[in-house]
Design a protein around this motif. Structure first.
Motif, PDB file in Angstrom:
ATOM      1  N   ASP A 122       0.830  -1.208   0.000  1.00  0.00           N
ATOM      2  CA  ASP A 122       0.000   0.000   0.000  1.00  0.00           C
ATOM      3  C   ASP A 122       0.866   1.260   0.000  1.00  0.00           C
ATOM      4  OD1 ASP A 122      -2.348  -1.451  -0.006  1.00  0.00           O
ATOM      5  OD2 ASP A 122      -2.548  -1.455   2.171  1.00  0.00           O
ATOM      6  N   ARG A 123       1.916   1.241   0.822  1.00  0.00           N
ATOM      7  CA  ARG A 123       2.805   2.408   0.908  1.00  0.00           C
ATOM      8  C   ARG A 123       3.528   2.614  -0.416  1.00  0.00           C
ATOM      9  NH1 ARG A 123       4.892   3.188   6.147  1.00  0.00           N
ATOM     10  NH2 ARG A 123       6.328   4.738   5.243  1.00  0.00           N
ATOM     11  N   TYR A 124       4.009   1.531  -1.008  1.00  0.00           N
ATOM     12  CA  TYR A 124       4.736   1.624  -2.271  1.00  0.00           C
ATOM     13  C   TYR A 124       3.845   2.193  -3.370  1.00  0.00           C
ATOM     14  CZ  TYR A 124       7.252   0.288  -6.490  1.00  0.00           C
ATOM     15  OH  TYR A 124       7.879   0.321  -7.717  1.00  0.00           O
ATOM     16  N   LEU A 125       2.626   1.666  -3.495  1.00  0.00           N
ATOM     17  CA  LEU A 125       1.715   2.131  -4.535  1.00  0.00           C
ATOM     18  C   LEU A 125       1.338   3.590  -4.327  1.00  0.00           C
ATOM     19  CD1 LEU A 125      -0.618  -0.978  -4.961  1.00  0.00           C
ATOM     20  CD2 LEU A 125       1.219  -0.215  -6.460  1.00  0.00           C
ATOM     21  N   GLU A 126       1.255   4.006  -3.080  1.00  0.00           N
ATOM     22  CA  GLU A 126       0.955   5.410  -2.784  1.00  0.00           C
ATOM     23  C   GLU A 126       2.110   6.310  -3.200  1.00  0.00           C
ATOM     24  OE1 GLU A 126       0.025   8.253   1.114  1.00  0.00           O
ATOM     25  OE2 GLU A 126       0.026   6.074   1.310  1.00  0.00           O
ATOM     26  N   VAL A 127       3.331   5.889  -2.872  1.00  0.00           N
ATOM     27  CA  VAL A 127       4.512   6.687  -3.191  1.00  0.00           C
ATOM     28  C   VAL A 127       4.742   6.756  -4.700  1.00  0.00           C
ATOM     29  CG1 VAL A 127       7.039   6.764  -3.012  1.00  0.00           C
ATOM     30  CG2 VAL A 127       5.656   6.280  -0.987  1.00  0.00           C
ATOM     31  N   LYS A 128       4.524   5.633  -5.386  1.00  0.00           N
ATOM     32  CA  LYS A 128       4.837   5.537  -6.810  1.00  0.00           C
ATOM     33  C   LYS A 128       3.649   5.818  -7.724  1.00  0.00           C
ATOM     34  CE  LYS A 128       9.161   4.187  -6.500  1.00  0.00           C
ATOM     35  NZ  LYS A 128      10.279   4.895  -7.165  1.00  0.00           N
ATOM     36  N   SER A 129       2.537   6.249  -7.181  1.00  0.00           N
ATOM     37  CA  SER A 129       1.313   6.393  -7.970  1.00  0.00           C
ATOM     38  C   SER A 129       1.500   7.284  -9.196  1.00  0.00           C
ATOM     39  CB  SER A 129       0.181   6.945  -7.092  1.00  0.00           C
ATOM     40  OG  SER A 129       0.530   8.219  -6.582  1.00  0.00           O
ATOM     41  N   SER A 130       2.322   8.331  -9.067  1.00  0.00           N
ATOM     42  CA  SER A 130       2.499   9.265 -10.183  1.00  0.00           C
ATOM     43  C   SER A 130       3.310   8.671 -11.322  1.00  0.00           C
ATOM     44  CB  SER A 130       3.192  10.539  -9.688  1.00  0.00           C
ATOM     45  OG  SER A 130       4.478  10.241  -9.173  1.00  0.00           O
ATOM     46  N   GLU A 131       3.998   7.553 -11.081  1.00  0.00           N
ATOM     47  CA  GLU A 131       4.852   6.956 -12.106  1.00  0.00           C
ATOM     48  C   GLU A 131       4.107   5.989 -13.019  1.00  0.00           C
ATOM     49  OE1 GLU A 131       8.365   5.230 -10.490  1.00  0.00           O
ATOM     50  OE2 GLU A 131       8.842   6.968  -9.241  1.00  0.00           O
ATOM     51  N   PHE A 132       2.901   5.580 -12.635  1.00  0.00           N
ATOM     52  CA  PHE A 132       2.152   4.663 -13.475  1.00  0.00           C
ATOM     53  C   PHE A 132       1.628   5.382 -14.707  1.00  0.00           C
ATOM     54  CE2 PHE A 132       1.789   2.568  -9.300  1.00  0.00           C
ATOM     55  CZ  PHE A 132       2.263   1.321  -9.648  1.00  0.00           C
ATOM     56  N   ARG A 133       1.585   4.653 -15.840  1.00  0.00           N
ATOM     57  CA  ARG A 133       1.146   5.273 -17.089  1.00  0.00           C
ATOM     58  C   ARG A 133      -0.289   5.775 -16.987  1.00  0.00           C
ATOM     59  NH1 ARG A 133       3.525   0.617 -19.294  1.00  0.00           N
ATOM     60  NH2 ARG A 133       1.477  -0.285 -19.682  1.00  0.00           N
ATOM     61  N   ASN A 134      -1.136   5.021 -16.332  1.00  0.00           N
ATOM     62  CA  ASN A 134      -2.536   5.402 -16.205  1.00  0.00           C
ATOM     63  C   ASN A 134      -3.153   4.630 -15.045  1.00  0.00           C
ATOM     64  OD1 ASN A 134      -3.169   2.741 -17.273  1.00  0.00           O
ATOM     65  ND2 ASN A 134      -2.674   3.588 -19.295  1.00  0.00           N
ATOM     66  N   ASP A 135      -4.411   4.938 -14.777  1.00  0.00           N
ATOM     67  CA  ASP A 135      -5.092   4.309 -13.649  1.00  0.00           C
ATOM     68  C   ASP A 135      -5.262   2.812 -13.873  1.00  0.00           C
ATOM     69  OD1 ASP A 135      -6.470   4.644 -11.096  1.00  0.00           O
ATOM     70  OD2 ASP A 135      -8.272   4.064 -12.190  1.00  0.00           O
ATOM     71  N   LYS A 136      -5.418   2.403 -15.124  1.00  0.00           N
ATOM     72  CA  LYS A 136      -5.565   0.973 -15.420  1.00  0.00           C
ATOM     73  C   LYS A 136      -4.302   0.215 -15.036  1.00  0.00           C
ATOM     74  CE  LYS A 136      -6.463  -2.310 -19.157  1.00  0.00           C
ATOM     75  NZ  LYS A 136      -6.730  -2.493 -20.605  1.00  0.00           N
ATOM     76  N   HIS A 137      -3.135   0.789 -15.329  1.00  0.00           N
ATOM     77  CA  HIS A 137      -1.862   0.156 -14.984  1.00  0.00           C
ATOM     78  C   HIS A 137      -1.737   0.000 -13.477  1.00  0.00           C
ATOM     79  CE1 HIS A 137       2.797   0.150 -15.266  1.00  0.00           C
ATOM     80  NE2 HIS A 137       2.325  -1.064 -15.294  1.00  0.00           N
ATOM     81  N   ARG A 138      -2.138   1.023 -12.755  1.00  0.00           N
ATOM     82  CA  ARG A 138      -2.088   0.987 -11.291  1.00  0.00           C
ATOM     83  C   ARG A 138      -3.000  -0.118 -10.755  1.00  0.00           C
ATOM     84  NH1 ARG A 138      -3.967   5.482 -10.669  1.00  0.00           N
ATOM     85  NH2 ARG A 138      -2.040   6.679 -10.806  1.00  0.00           N
TER      86      ARG A 138
END
Length: 428
Positions: A122-138
């Motif tokens: 959860d922490r990783y995805l929160e920190v790296k959220s801006s690096e994903f290409r789009n919401d689908k990738h996340r």
């Protein structure tokens, strides 16, 4: 550049012959990357940070600190997972912690014990959220981890996860769902790397492939099964296209546009009016919406422009093909159109629109394969066809020297593609 130190170092007695080297201006990233001689290399920034190089070439960050009248060595992780900048930042944070009356080692043990893999995810995805290409990738990241990793290791402390734990996650799907398993392994590795840098765990990453899991799992290239999306057979294409053009609604129109432009479903569903130049007959998809991460220009035929001009516009929605409430169409809407077309065929006693190889009903993504087969049959240059599909063609060097995306030639090809679908061009 170096001087050997004999005497005391931060209160530690140093025996003659012990290798202690200090950079007068502190360590540099280039030096850390290149140094191979075993020993301890002090940073000289006043926080007790040094790099330890072992006989086998391993490099580890250590901080010598003093708390409660006792000296301690605090491990800050291994290089290159932990960079020089990261090590300095953590060492400085530990120094601040000591000044505020806290023991960094005790705090570290508390955090390691308390941080589960699920919490780290959860922490990783929160920190790296801006690096994903789009919401689908996340969402794909979270979905694969939630489905396969969390039931096995979600409750475990990241500090306690071992190679065997990672194997328990991967082995059940490594042979049957190899591509998914490969992505899953990489995602677990990234989360555990983040946990190491964040001081929640120490040591080697148990999800590392090379020289680690690669020795325990069959080679992915040997067992991977390429999964093809069921494609529309060329002999059925015209009949399918005629039926599609009779259907109404944004989903059916989006599917028509997808077929005419050979684009992916997500690219069409996420299409906004500010990406379209109707006068120039051009659709420019920004890099963040492309699978390859590069901007892609799509030439529009007269028929594609006419379809767009006929689309209603919703003031509160930026999308060309919008859902009832103005949002983006879901990823199932275009598939549903093709499924209903197939069901109508079956109800009429006909086999429907089936992939010639697998016998399965065709799906939207398979239309790209249909186009690729048609282009090959018509003798179009393979680079031209691959560019139309927004595939990366050739090596990095070849792409660097290819200064055109062949827009004009691709436009002519898509015109012929539409003529074939509409029955105005004879298949050779």
């Amino acid at each position: 550049m170096f001087r050997q130190l004999v005497g005391e170092e931060n209160g530690e007695e140093i025996m003659p012959g012990t290798l202690r080297k200090r950079r007068s201006s502190g360590l540099s990233a280039a030096f850390v990357a290149s140094v191979t001689e075993p020993g301890k290399y002090y940073d000289g920034k006043g926080v007790g940070l040094f790099l330890r190089v072992d006989e086998d070439g391993g490099k580890y960050w250590i901080q010598r600190s003093s708390y409660g009248g006792k000296s301690h060595d605090i491990g800050l992780g291994s290089y290159p997972v932990v960079t020089l900048a990261m090590a300095r930042e953590q060492a400085l944070e530990n120094k601040r912690m000591i000044r505020s009356g806290k023991d960094p080692l005790l705090e570290k043990r508390k955090s390691q014990t308390a941080t589960s893999f699920e919490a780290a995810m959860d922490r990783y995805l929160e920190v790296k959220s801006s690096e994903f290409r789009n919401d689908k990738h996340r969402k794909q990241w979270r979905a694969t981890l939630t489905t396969y990793a969390l039931p096995k290791i979600g409750h475990l402390s990241v500090a306690a996860i071992t190679v065997q734990d990672v194997l328990r996650v991967l082995e059940p799907i490594w042979l049957e769902k190899t591509e998914t398993a490969k992505r899953l392994r990489g995602r677990i590795e990234k989360i555990l790397d983040w946990a190491t840098v964040s001081q929640f765990r120490e040591g080697e990453n148990p999800a590392r492939l090379k020289g680690n899991l690669s020795e325990l799992l069959p080679k992915a290239a040997k067992v991977a099964k390429t999964q093809h999306f069921p494609a529309l057979a060329l002999k059925d294409a015209r009949r399918w296209w005629l039926e599609l053009t009779k259907r109404q609604g944004a989903s059916a129109q989006a599917l028509q546009f997808l077929c005419m432009t050979t684009a992916r479903s997500g690219e069409v569903r996420g299409m906004t009016w500010d990406e379209v130049d109707l006068e120039g007959a051009l659709w420019t998809i920004p890099s963040e919406r492309m699978k390859a991460g590069s901007e892609h220009r799509v030439p529009l035929t007269d028929e594609a422009v006419a379809l767009l001009n006929a689309m209603p516009r919703l003031a509160r929605s930026p999308y060309v093909f919008f859902a009832k409430q103005g949002g983006m169409l879901s990823d199932m809407t275009l598939s549903a159109v093709m499924r209903r077309m197939q069901e109508s065929e079956v109800e009429a006693g006909r086999p429907g629109y089936l992939d010639e190889r697998s016998g399965r009903a065709a799906v939207p993504h398979g239309l790209r394969s249909t186009f690729r087969d048609w282009a090959a049959e018509q003798g179009y240059d393979h680079i031209l066809a691959e560019l139309a599909l927004a595939h990366r063609v050739g090596s990095d060097v070849e792409r660097a020297y290819r200064r055109t995306d062949m827009l004009s030639r691709r436009r002519d090809m898509l015109k012929d593609w539409h003529k074939f679908l509409a029955g105005d061009l004879v298949q050779t």
